[in-house]
Each structure stands twice: as C-alpha cells, then as structure tokens.
Design an enzyme around this catalytic site. Structure first.
Site, short mmCIF file in Angstrom:
data_model
loop_
_atom_site.label_atom_id
_atom_site.label_comp_id
_atom_site.label_asym_id
_atom_site.label_seq_id
_atom_site.Cartn_x
_atom_site.Cartn_y
_atom_site.Cartn_z
CG HIS A 178 2.81 -6.14 3.25
ND1 HIS A 178 1.68 -6.88 3.75
CD2 HIS A 178 3.23 -5.33 4.46
CE1 HIS A 178 1.80 -6.25 5.61
NE2 HIS A 178 3.39 -5.90 5.56
N PRO A 179 3.15 -7.07 -0.19
CG PRO A 179 1.36 -9.55 -1.05
CD PRO A 179 2.26 -8.54 -0.11
CB SER A 206 -0.94 -11.84 1.20
OG SER A 206 0.51 -11.03 2.49
CD GLU A 215 -3.65 -11.88 5.48
OE1 GLU A 215 -3.43 -11.86 6.81
OE2 GLU A 215 -3.03 -11.02 5.10
CD GLN A 216 -3.63 -9.77 -2.58
OE1 GLN A 216 -4.15 -10.08 -3.18
NE2 GLN A 216 -2.26 -9.50 -1.51
CB ILE A 224 -0.46 -2.19 3.23
CG1 ILE A 224 1.27 -1.61 2.98
CG2 ILE A 224 -0.33 -2.61 4.30
CD1 ILE A 224 2.11 -2.14 3.50
CB ALA A 250 -6.28 -4.75 7.90
#
Length: 161
Positions: free
Chosen positions: A59-60, A72, A75-76, A108, A110
């Site tokens: 995960h970044p 990702s 989402e960000q 991490i 969500a």
C-alpha cells in the site's frame, strides 16, 4: 472465467497482490460479490505472515508523490489528498514516516467518504498504538478498501456479472 481472466480482472483489488485472486479462484463459483470478498479477505488474512506483511507494505503512503496504482490515486483524490497545502503535505509526510518507522508498513486507511481532516486525525491517533492493534486495524482497513473496489467493479444486483 478462466483462471487467467479471473486473476487479470481481480488481481489489483488487493494492492499489488494478485496472489489473493489466484487463491480465491479455487473457491469459485461465487454466489455474490460479498461471498467473493469474504473469500478473498480470508485468503489474505490467513496467508503466511511474510505474505501478509508484503500485502501491507504494497500500500502507498497517503498523499505520496510516488507512483501509486490508479485505484489508490482515485481513492486519495476523492478524499482531497491531492489538494493538501504545503504545510498539510509536510505534516502528513512526517506522520507517514513516523508510522512506517514504528510499524514497518505504511498507514492504511479506507479513505472513501473521509475528508483530509479525518485522515490526519486517524494517523495522529493510530501512530501511538501497539503493533498488534495496528496490524489488525490495517487488515480491517484493507477489507473496507477491497470491498469498495469489488463493489465498484462487479456489482450487478448483488451477484457477479
């Protein structure tokens, strides 16, 4: 779907970890997206510790300037992390570094439905937890992230299309 099609279609649901989709294929067919997700999450959670660590590390960092997967990035952006002020970016970068130095995997979360203040508050709080608490929290968050991703990709009246 063939095994190859299944993995090509679903291999990116768990960040850079197509082995989860490969493992889930053995349990097909699935009656619903929920059943597929539960199976994939169980495979991820019960894998060898080194594989789970690799999943966590895949995960970044949030708001990173490094290359992230398209999922990702979207989402960000939805959480406003692409619009941080220079001061916010520096603070989040510092918190990310402290978190990663402490737990040896990135923070991490969500981020869907959250705003940047929610994210800053969450990392500020979680950086002080125990490794076991954060390991479990990270897997919980991965469950939420992947559920959103699967639903976005596959939902068609609650069954796989």
């Amino acid at each position: 779907m063939s095994r190859t099609e299944f993995v090509e279609s679903l291999g990116g649901i768990f960040e850079h970890s197509p082995w989860v989709a490969e493992g889930a294929f053995q349990h097909s067919p699935f009656r619903s997206v929920g059943q597929l997700h539960d199976t994939m999450l169980e495979i991820a959670r019960t894998a060898e510790r080194s594989q789970v660590e690799a999943l966590l590390r895949a995960h970044p960092d949030l708001a990173t300037k490094l290359q992230v997967s398209p999922l990702s990035a979207a989402e960000q952006q939805g959480a406003g992390l692409d619009q941080l002020s220079p001061e916010e970016f520096t603070l989040l970068n510092d918190l990310n570094k402290k978190y990663t130095d402490t737990f040896h995997f990135p923070f991490i979360l969500a981020v869907r439905g959250k705003i940047k203040e929610d994210i800053m508050n969450a990392i500020s709080e979680r950086v002080n937890r125990s490794l076991q608490e954060e390991w479990e929290q990270a897997l919980y968050e991965i469950g939420a992230i992947t559920k959103f991703r699967l639903q976005d990709l596959l939902m068609d009246g609650g069954t796989l299309s």
